[in-house]
Each structure stands twice: as C-alpha cells, then as structure tokens.
Design a protein around this motif. Sequence first.
Motif, PDB file in Angstrom:
ATOM      1  N   ASP A   1       0.793  -1.228   0.000  1.00 60.24           N
ATOM      2  CA  ASP A   1       0.000   0.000   0.000  1.00 60.24           C
ATOM      3  C   ASP A   1       0.829   1.282   0.000  1.00 60.24           C
ATOM      4  O   ASP A   1       0.321   2.333  -0.398  1.00 60.24           O
ATOM      5  CB  ASP A   1      -0.971  -0.003   1.178  1.00 60.24           C
ATOM      6  CG  ASP A   1      -0.280  -0.118   2.529  1.00 60.24           C
ATOM      7  OD1 ASP A   1       0.838  -0.667   2.584  1.00 60.24           O
ATOM      8  OD2 ASP A   1      -0.872   0.312   3.544  1.00 60.24           O
ATOM      9  N   VAL A   2       2.102   1.217   0.412  1.00 58.41           N
ATOM     10  CA  VAL A   2       2.903   2.444   0.513  1.00 58.41           C
ATOM     11  C   VAL A   2       4.235   2.397  -0.227  1.00 58.41           C
ATOM     12  O   VAL A   2       4.841   3.447  -0.454  1.00 58.41           O
ATOM     13  CB  VAL A   2       3.185   2.808   1.989  1.00 58.41           C
ATOM     14  CG1 VAL A   2       1.905   3.115   2.730  1.00 58.41           C
ATOM     15  CG2 VAL A   2       3.982   1.726   2.678  1.00 58.41           C
ATOM     16  N   ILE A   3       4.706   1.227  -0.592  1.00 55.49           N
ATOM     17  CA  ILE A   3       6.093   1.087  -1.039  1.00 55.49           C
ATOM     18  C   ILE A   3       6.412   1.892  -2.300  1.00 55.49           C
ATOM     19  O   ILE A   3       7.468   2.517  -2.390  1.00 55.49           O
ATOM     20  CB  ILE A   3       6.504  -0.399  -1.197  1.00 55.49           C
ATOM     21  CG1 ILE A   3       8.022  -0.534  -1.234  1.00 55.49           C
ATOM     22  CG2 ILE A   3       5.854  -1.038  -2.417  1.00 55.49           C
ATOM     23  CD1 ILE A   3       8.711  -0.204   0.044  1.00 55.49           C
TER      24      ILE A   3
ATOM     25  N   SER B   1       7.422 -10.942   1.594  1.00 55.98           N
ATOM     26  CA  SER B   1       6.090 -10.358   1.460  1.00 55.98           C
ATOM     27  C   SER B   1       5.155 -11.312   0.741  1.00 55.98           C
ATOM     28  O   SER B   1       5.556 -12.034  -0.179  1.00 55.98           O
ATOM     29  CB  SER B   1       6.158  -9.044   0.672  1.00 55.98           C
ATOM     30  OG  SER B   1       6.802  -8.039   1.412  1.00 55.98           O
ATOM     31  N   THR B   2       3.902 -11.287   1.151  1.00 57.76           N
ATOM     32  CA  THR B   2       2.884 -12.134   0.516  1.00 57.76           C
ATOM     33  C   THR B   2       1.791 -11.308  -0.155  1.00 57.76           C
ATOM     34  O   THR B   2       0.826 -11.874  -0.662  1.00 57.76           O
ATOM     35  CB  THR B   2       2.233 -13.062   1.570  1.00 57.76           C
ATOM     36  OG1 THR B   2       1.622 -12.257   2.592  1.00 57.76           O
ATOM     37  CG2 THR B   2       3.259 -14.007   2.174  1.00 57.76           C
ATOM     38  N   ASP B   3       1.943  -9.988  -0.165  1.00 58.37           N
ATOM     39  CA  ASP B   3       0.896  -9.107  -0.690  1.00 58.37           C
ATOM     40  C   ASP B   3       1.230  -8.486  -2.043  1.00 58.37           C
ATOM     41  O   ASP B   3       0.553  -7.583  -2.497  1.00 58.37           O
ATOM     42  CB  ASP B   3       0.596  -8.002   0.323  1.00 58.37           C
ATOM     43  CG  ASP B   3       1.740  -7.006   0.469  1.00 58.37           C
ATOM     44  OD1 ASP B   3       2.859  -7.298  -0.011  1.00 58.37           O
ATOM     45  OD2 ASP B   3       1.515  -5.935   1.071  1.00 58.37           O
ATOM     46  N   GLY B   4       2.301  -8.934  -2.692  1.00 60.17           N
ATOM     47  CA  GLY B   4       2.683  -8.383  -3.987  1.00 60.17           C
ATOM     48  C   GLY B   4       3.720  -7.279  -3.903  1.00 60.17           C
ATOM     49  O   GLY B   4       4.061  -6.672  -4.932  1.00 60.17           O
ATOM     50  N   THR B   5       4.251  -7.013  -2.721  1.00 57.55           N
ATOM     51  CA  THR B   5       5.271  -5.969  -2.566  1.00 57.55           C
ATOM     52  C   THR B   5       6.469  -6.234  -3.470  1.00 57.55           C
ATOM     53  O   THR B   5       6.956  -5.323  -4.151  1.00 57.55           O
ATOM     54  CB  THR B   5       5.735  -5.866  -1.095  1.00 57.55           C
ATOM     55  OG1 THR B   5       4.619  -5.465  -0.292  1.00 57.55           O
ATOM     56  CG2 THR B   5       6.867  -4.870  -0.934  1.00 57.55           C
ATOM     57  N   TYR B   6       6.950  -7.473  -3.506  1.00 62.91           N
ATOM     58  CA  TYR B   6       8.138  -7.767  -4.304  1.00 62.91           C
ATOM     59  C   TYR B   6       7.885  -7.506  -5.790  1.00 62.91           C
ATOM     60  O   TYR B   6       8.778  -7.021  -6.491  1.00 62.91           O
ATOM     61  CB  TYR B   6       8.627  -9.201  -4.092  1.00 62.91           C
ATOM     62  CG  TYR B   6       9.952  -9.439  -4.774  1.00 62.91           C
ATOM     63  CD1 TYR B   6      11.138  -9.002  -4.192  1.00 62.91           C
ATOM     64  CD2 TYR B   6      10.023 -10.041  -6.026  1.00 62.91           C
ATOM     65  CE1 TYR B   6      12.359  -9.173  -4.827  1.00 62.91           C
ATOM     66  CE2 TYR B   6      11.242 -10.223  -6.672  1.00 62.91           C
ATOM     67  CZ  TYR B   6      12.402  -9.784  -6.062  1.00 62.91           C
ATOM     68  OH  TYR B   6      13.609  -9.948  -6.694  1.00 62.91           O
ATOM     69  N   ASP B   7       6.687  -7.782  -6.277  1.00 67.87           N
ATOM     70  CA  ASP B   7       6.372  -7.508  -7.678  1.00 67.87           C
ATOM     71  C   ASP B   7       6.478  -6.011  -7.984  1.00 67.87           C
ATOM     72  O   ASP B   7       6.972  -5.613  -9.041  1.00 67.87           O
ATOM     73  CB  ASP B   7       4.973  -8.017  -8.027  1.00 67.87           C
ATOM     74  CG  ASP B   7       4.860  -9.522  -7.924  1.00 67.87           C
ATOM     75  OD1 ASP B   7       5.874 -10.224  -8.129  1.00 67.87           O
ATOM     76  OD2 ASP B   7       3.754 -10.014  -7.631  1.00 67.87           O
TER      77      ASP B   7
END
Length: 112
Positions: free
Chosen positions: A15-17, A38-44
């Motif tokens: 949400d913030v990255i 991360s499991t929320d798509g941060t790495y993508d």
Amino acid sequence: MSRVAGLVLCKDERDVIEHSLGWLLTQVDRVYVTDNLSTDGTYDILDRMRHQHGVDRLQVGLDEEVAYRQSAKITAMAELARADGFDWAVPVDADEFWRCADTSVRIGDHLD
C-alpha cells in the motif's frame, strides 16, 4: 559531494512502497531495498520499480529468512552501500518520508 544511499527493509508494504520509494529516490543517490517474504505483492512492485529506475538507482534484494532481524539486515545493506562507494547510508522505514526542512535541498545534499 557526498554519495548517499537509502536503506529499506520491508515486508507486506504494497500500500505504501511505491510512493515512499519514489520519494526516497528523489532524496538520495541510490536505494537498497530488501523484501522479507512479502505475501501481498510488494516484491512484484519492487521488481517493476527496479526495471523502471535501473539498478544504479534502486537495488532490490529478496530476504528469504523468516526471522526479521532488522538490525543485522540493515547493517548488511549499509556494508554493501559502503563497498559500493557511498559516504552515507540512511535507514528508512518503508512508510516514512524523509525530507530536509528546506524542501529545495535533498537529504543527500544536506549531508555534504
């Protein structure tokens, strides 16, 4: 002029990255960011941003150790920044927005 690196360890910050790293990239010469499973798509998002900004500006790592061990991991990024020739390494949380009181001056310029 001093070379300044930003250091970010993150986990599940989708949400913030993008917004926070986008800002940090305007303030320092390079950002080292490490994603901690991360499991929320941060790495993508980080991977897309790395391609957008280039590895000279945004270096992305993947930390697959479950333990967060923030101090050890930030220290490792700081050592990498030093080995890459940076004079300063500023640890920043993924949801922080650092700036100088004089907004016309970058953090990196202020540290000179």
